[in-house]
Design a protein around this motif. Structure first.
Motif, PDB file in Angstrom:
ATOM      1  N   LYS A  80       1.345   4.315  -2.858  1.00 40.73           N
ATOM      2  CA  LYS A  80       1.269   5.747  -2.544  1.00 40.73           C
ATOM      3  C   LYS A  80       2.508   6.492  -3.047  1.00 40.73           C
TER       4      LYS A  80
ATOM      5  N   LEU B 171      -0.044   6.700   6.535  1.00 40.89           N
ATOM      6  CA  LEU B 171      -0.061   6.814   5.083  1.00 40.89           C
ATOM      7  C   LEU B 171      -0.928   7.969   4.584  1.00 40.89           C
TER       8      LEU B 171
ATOM      9  N   GLN C 184       0.829  -1.208   0.000  1.00 35.59           N
ATOM     10  CA  GLN C 184       0.000   0.000   0.000  1.00 35.59           C
ATOM     11  C   GLN C 184       0.867   1.265   0.000  1.00 35.59           C
ATOM     12  N   LYS C 185       1.945   1.246   0.777  1.00 39.03           N
ATOM     13  CA  LYS C 185       2.838   2.411   0.812  1.00 39.03           C
ATOM     14  C   LYS C 185       3.585   2.549  -0.517  1.00 39.03           C
TER      15      LYS C 185
ATOM     16  N   PHE D 175       0.630  11.040   2.748  1.00 38.11           N
ATOM     17  CA  PHE D 175       0.839  11.113   1.301  1.00 38.11           C
ATOM     18  C   PHE D 175      -0.203  12.014   0.642  1.00 38.11           C
ATOM     19  N   ASP D 176      -1.432  11.942   1.129  1.00 38.72           N
ATOM     20  CA  ASP D 176      -2.499  12.780   0.552  1.00 38.72           C
ATOM     21  C   ASP D 176      -2.194  14.259   0.763  1.00 38.72           C
TER      22      ASP D 176
ATOM     23  N   GLU E 197       2.363   6.733  -6.821  1.00 36.66           N
ATOM     24  CA  GLU E 197       1.304   7.673  -7.185  1.00 36.66           C
ATOM     25  C   GLU E 197       1.797   9.112  -7.051  1.00 36.66           C
TER      26      GLU E 197
END
Length: 589
Positions: free
Chosen positions: A520, A565, A516-517, A568-569, A523
């Protein structure tokens, strides 16, 4: 049956009067009872590879056959064990005989005196067949050791007793269909050169997550797959295997040190008991079996060490566990084959290796796989994932061991000395490495991570390939000759290399990255590339794009904790905000 030595040639001896012996039988040699294995039969003469130093042996010495093939003991006591190439327990040998292993030691491979608490799970009176679970022993806090019905036995379970037993005591009885009563113990034996049977082999369809970004994102290995890690001296093969042993998504780790230097095995012995496994919160050693056959140990035992390791891995696979076996390195194993083949005076193949090198390598790797195990429970699935390091002399990948391995394995993590020299680790060269499992794993990534993940993987591969082509131009005429779009491509590729592919094995956060990381991180880099090209077309200057302050946040994103996490957003919002500010500033001008 008793024979006599007629010739001694290093680790190989020739014995006469062995007409009743069989291939691969174990023999005891001389007064000290040295351990050997028959590897060739010619009439009544047997060629024996000796797993101990043969100094002092001579013609006329007595050789006694055990009439049994080289086998391993399989029972509680394997986990946390440290064995040599023929499964002799190094810790117990040291405790009993001292630091130096003397020749002819006779000791049980597993501790036959230690008792374990056995908990039955099968019902008395039920029908059982080979591979069915009878009960379990909690061997460590991380591993539940399942006791299975031995292969070749089926019938009605007549008795099964809970309690504290050693591995040689009877825990129950099974009445076969022909009326014979079989006593069941926790101890099983299995010949190392024979693969353990299974019900059905399956097609690998999910990755073995390793936490290493260059592997998981670009060159994944499937659970039950096979991979090779070739590279020259100093390129980081052993560190890669240590990282995989520490972090790979496997229930059991079997680490085989085959002919490597003793200090590398010492690192494993020192680190694994201290390293806390993120899954079980216990020391990693609590789910690890170590086989140490280092470069100063007998050459002949290197070959056996590989088979010993894969047999133990298959044993835990049959319980329904996912096992990863690390072989470091198969080149040293092949060198042992070459030496024994030369002493047998066989016709040599390329560079002196035996002509059957490829088939022997294939025999090892084909024992990996994901299978439905042999039992009444047809839904029980286990796997063995095999990862072998290859040490080609001088990094020459055209040598026979590397080429034979490449024809067999599905994943190639080619280590580059130039990357290692630049201190880029893991030094897996993204231009030569490949994974033939990547297409089969696309659905898993789409279902378990994001539907965009496969597109991001393709984006990274394309960017790195384009950078390699642009570097040729830069070397010839300089970076100023590149178009603005190409300069953005070069900058993005630099971010991919330095901020994503480069990973510090000794940093507590960077050493492991979840899928998942990784998504991110990719992305975020992709967002920078897309926004940079978009705002370039709107008139934002190339210098402002390349000197964006948000790039520093992207480079530090690898150190964001797995629990945070959402950060990241925020970085992505800041990135968009800064680009908009640059655009507005340009409009004002």
């Amino acid at each position: 049956m008793e024979g006599k030595v007629v010739k001694v040639a290093g680790p190989l001896i020739v014995v006469e009067n062995m007409q009743d012996a069989k291939m691969f039988d174990v023999v005891r040699i001389g007064e000290k009872g040295l351990v050997g294995e028959i590897i060739e039969m010619r009439g009544d003469k047997a060629s024996v590879q000796v797993y101990e130093e043969t100094g002092g042996l001579g013609p006329g010495d007595k050789v006694v056959s055990t009439n049994e093939p080289l086998s391993v003991e399989l029972a509680p006591g394997l986990i946390e064990g440290i064995f040599d190439g023929i499964q002799r327990p190094l810790t117990r040998i040291r405790d009993k005989y001292g630091d130096n292993i003397s020749r002819g030691i006779v000791i049980n491979n597993l501790d036959h005196e230690k008792t374990w608490i056995f908990v039955p799970t099968a019902k008395v009176g039920s029908k059982v067949s080979a591979g069915d679970e009878l009960g379990y022993v909690d061997e460590t806090l991380a591993v539940r050791h399942k006791i299975l019905v031995p292969f070749g036995v089926s019938g009605t379970l007549e008795s099964l007793n809970a309690g504290e037993y050693n591995i040689t005591e009877v825990i129950g009885t099974i009445k076969t269909d022909n009326g014979e009563v079989k006593k069941v113990k926790m101890l099983q034996k299995w010949p190392v050169r024979k693969g353990r049977p299974y019900y059905k082999k399956l097609t690998p369809n999910q990755p073995m997550v390793t936490g290493q970004r260059v592997i998981d994102a670009l060159f994944p290995i499937a659970r039950g797959g096979v991979a090779a890690v070739p590279g020259p001296f100093g390129s980081g093969k052993t560190v890669v295997q240590h990282q995989l042993a520490k972090w790979a998504d496997a229930d059991i780790i079997v680490y085989v040190g085959c002919g490597e230097r003793g200090n590398e095995m010492t690192d494993v012995l020192n680190e694994f008991p201290l390293l806390i496994d993120p899954k079980t919160k216990q020391p990693l050693m609590k789910r690890t079996v170590l086989i140490a056959n280092t470069s100063d140990m007998p050459v002949a035992a290197r070959e056996a060490s590989i088979y010993t390791g894969i047999t133990i891995a298959e044993y835990f696979r049959d319980m329904g566990y996912n096992v990863a076996i690390m072989a470091d390195s198969t080149s040293r194993w092949a060198e042992a084959l070459r030496e024994m083949s030369g002493r047998l005076e066989e016709m040599p193949g390329e560079e002196g290796y035996p002509a059957y090198l490829s088939s022997r390598l294939a025999e090892f790797y084909e024992r990996a796989g994901i299978v439905k195990t042999l039992s009444s429970n047809k839904d029980r699935v286990g796997s063995v994932t095999a990862i072998g390091a290859v040490s080609p002399p001088g990094g020459d990948m055209s040598e026979p061991v590397s080429q034979a391995t490449l024809r067999i394995v599905k994943v190639f993590w080619g280590l580059s000395y130039s990357l290692a020299y630049k201190r880029h680790f893991p030094a897996i060269d993204w231009l030569v490495s490949y994974s033939l499992y990547a297409d089969k794993l696309k659905d898993w990534y789409a279902d378990n991570v994001s539907t965009k993940f496969n597109d991001l993987k393709q984006f990274v591969s394309t960017i790195l390939q384009e950078e390699n082509e642009l570097l040729e131009i830069v070397r010839l005429v300089g970076s100023d000759s590149l178009s603005y779009e190409d300069r953005i491509t070069m900058e993005t590729a630099k971010m991919v290399r330095e901020d994503f592919l480069h990973q510090n094995a000794f940093h507590e956060v960077d050493t492991y990255t979840s899928i998942q990381k990784q998504f991110k991180m990719l992305e975020l880099i992709n967002s920078y590339h897309t926004l940079a090209n978009e705002y370039l077309k709107q008139g934002v200057g190339i210098r402002e794009i390349l000197e964006l302050s948000s790039k520093e946040k992207i480079s530090r994103a690898k150190l964001i904790l797995e629990d945070n996490l959402q950060e990241f957003d925020q970085i992505k919002k800041d990135l968009v905000k800064e680009f908009k500010a640059l655009s507005a500033k340009g409009e004002e001008v």
